[in-house]
Design a protein around this motif. Sequence first.
Motif, PDB file in Angstrom:
ATOM      1  N   LEU A   1      16.207  40.320 -57.191  1.00  0.00           N
ATOM      2  CA  LEU A   1      17.070  39.636 -56.228  1.00  0.00           C
ATOM      3  C   LEU A   1      16.796  40.245 -54.855  1.00  0.00           C
ATOM      4  O   LEU A   1      16.904  41.469 -54.682  1.00  0.00           O
ATOM      5  N   ILE A   2      16.422  39.384 -53.910  1.00  0.00           N
ATOM      6  CA  ILE A   2      15.889  39.854 -52.621  1.00  0.00           C
ATOM      7  C   ILE A   2      16.527  39.050 -51.498  1.00  0.00           C
ATOM      8  O   ILE A   2      16.911  37.891 -51.674  1.00  0.00           O
ATOM      9  N   MET A   3      16.647  39.675 -50.311  1.00  0.00           N
ATOM     10  CA  MET A   3      17.081  38.938 -49.114  1.00  0.00           C
ATOM     11  C   MET A   3      15.994  39.031 -48.050  1.00  0.00           C
ATOM     12  O   MET A   3      15.323  40.061 -47.933  1.00  0.00           O
ATOM     13  N   GLY A   4      15.852  37.978 -47.269  1.00  0.00           N
ATOM     14  CA  GLY A   4      14.967  38.031 -46.101  1.00  0.00           C
ATOM     15  C   GLY A   4      13.509  37.796 -46.422  1.00  0.00           C
ATOM     16  O   GLY A   4      13.144  37.245 -47.467  1.00  0.00           O
ATOM     17  N   SER A   5      12.645  38.236 -45.516  1.00  0.00           N
ATOM     18  CA  SER A   5      11.236  37.845 -45.537  1.00  0.00           C
ATOM     19  C   SER A   5      10.438  38.458 -46.683  1.00  0.00           C
ATOM     20  O   SER A   5       9.374  37.951 -47.033  1.00  0.00           O
ATOM     21  N   VAL A   6      10.941  39.549 -47.272  1.00  0.00           N
ATOM     22  CA  VAL A   6      10.225  40.155 -48.401  1.00  0.00           C
ATOM     23  C   VAL A   6      10.093  39.147 -49.552  1.00  0.00           C
ATOM     24  O   VAL A   6       9.160  39.230 -50.358  1.00  0.00           O
TER      25      VAL A   6
END
Lengths: 392, 302
Positions: A265-270
Amino acid sequence: MKMVMTGNYASAYGAKVCRAEVISAYPITPQTSVVEKIASLVSSGEMKAQFVNVESEHSAMAALISASMTGARTYTATSSHGLLLMHELLIWAAGARTPIVMSNICRANGPPWSVWADHHDAMAQRDTGWMQVFCEGNQEVLDSIIMSYKLAERPDIRLPSMINEDAFILSHTVEPVDVPDMELVDEFLPSYNPRFKLDVDEPYGFGSLVMPDMYMEFRYKINEAMEAARQGWRDVEKDFEKTFGRNHGGLVEFYNCEDADAVLLIMGSVASTAKDVVDKLCSEGKKVGMARLRVYRPFPVEEIRKLAGMTNIIGICDHSYTFGHWGPMAQEVRGALYGIADQPVMKNYIIGLGGKDMTPEILEKIFLKTLALKDGADQEIEWIGVKGLGGW
Amino acid sequence: MPKKTIPEEEYMNTGHVGCLGCGACHAMRYTLKALGPKTIVSIPACCWAVMPGPFPAKCLEVPLINTAFEVTGASISGIKAALDAKGITDVTVVGFAGDGGTADIGIQALSGMVERGTDVIYIMYDNEAYMNTGIQRSSSTPVGAWTTTTPVGTTKDWKKQPKKNMMDIMVAHKIPYAATCSIGFPEDLIKKLRKAKEIRGPKFIQIYAPCPTGWRMQPDKTIEVCRLAIATGAVPLYEVENGVYNISRKPAELKPVKDYLKIQGRFRHLPEEELESIQKNVTREWKILLKKEEFTKGLVDL
């Protein structure tokens, strides 16, 4: 019209196509090219707006609150310490129910000085009453501004919205971006015309002292609006897709999550890099997926519970941290999944602080670590890539 | 029939929650009489944040926005920008802040607003301390005064520093118009505010507004202390238009400043030598002001 532009120019064009009427901003790296572009659009006559060159971010937000209360559509952009300086006024903006839209170019906080990306600046504003969106790409940066005004100005919402884009990775990297025709935006987003404003013909007072018998009622209404905004984001994205023919995945974007053995689970440009790694690992026969948390406030509880039904293991990758107790996203996800049946195994990773590079190789390592997790067998939190820790 | 010099129209109703004898109350009342109903007022944290009455009451007949303590200059910049964006040109935008909110915590936003040439009126109602929070010293508290944070005591810890001169700071910004007024001279106050309304660009008005509660005097002394402030030269009334000084009231001979200090309990601890020192400074500042007027009058045609 398709153009090639940075995330910062996408922000500036977002304000332009939405016909923001008052812009007030103060320069900070790496936000500067947003306000430079707006200043040049205003001075060339392409954009009809009042541009107030204030002497601090604190004044930028204060000026916009009062401008918004006077009935104008308002926009600003900031980053890191600028956002932190605004903190008092961010709470004021939500309390005053002003639908201000702001781009925050996510940058690490000092000291030590860093101008590179992480989410600590935005996360420190979690409880201010702002809606918070985290973007993966530059098209999403622009589109989220349009969606934000549409939702923020709804009479039953009237809350400010913060669009977060990662420093340099989005702010200074060019991508093809479709800048929609202003006429099309006008159709989607009518002009801002609030029922109550500072008006000499209807002389109301705003923000006065309330006694303890009424204060909590005002706070309850803010929360009620934020709760309504959860469905509001789902609806506004559907409407947006009808008009503009694209979407950005709703509150949580699921990438190959169905029946995955493990999901990051990731947020943003990654998230962009993670999608490539998911493709590679899947081609090697590993069942992994990626979920991108796009809207952090209001928090997408239902989507997170849906994700828990898709997979057995969730690796929660926080681009931030709370000193003393996990990353902020890990806290929220664990809270959302507390007490559900078949709770997945969860582990918290702290990643990419102060611009530490998140390469495909590092993400692949995290995926493999996560796949190997057994119920309760691993530690709760791991800082990725810190020299001398965990073999990095 | 004598000619009426104060407009009869009222834009401040009964029901304010200020203290007995409050000078800030008169400051608002006369301000609105001078500027009329097409006025938007922004008020930061200060006595006037409370005085209009708690929600849903409001004793003012003009639109009013409450803002954070330090942002009055930015707030009125935002209101003006929004009016400009809407093409509304006949509304006067007023910031109405106390001395702490102006000379201390709000000075940055004020400086930015004036430097940008914002077409608004900034009013500092000066009761010479943080009165809303309970009489703490501000940089606008005069030398010698007792406050709860300059409590005198056995260490003689009264305010040791001179009052910050906001007019000088405004003049250094090359502001088109700055003026001092007093609620004890309402005709002068109204005249200056009406003049400010007609001038384009930033205007700064400092209104001397006694606080009987904080100054430790009887509420019926508010106007008397205003008169003595002028008669002794302690608080001169003057205006500065494009750098040119014009003193509004010149007593033929200044009364001893002791007359002004002795009716206020906040100065009662001062020993004779301190009173002499204050007298010396008041006389000196008055002479400097006269010189400034004389000097700058010669600059009118430059």
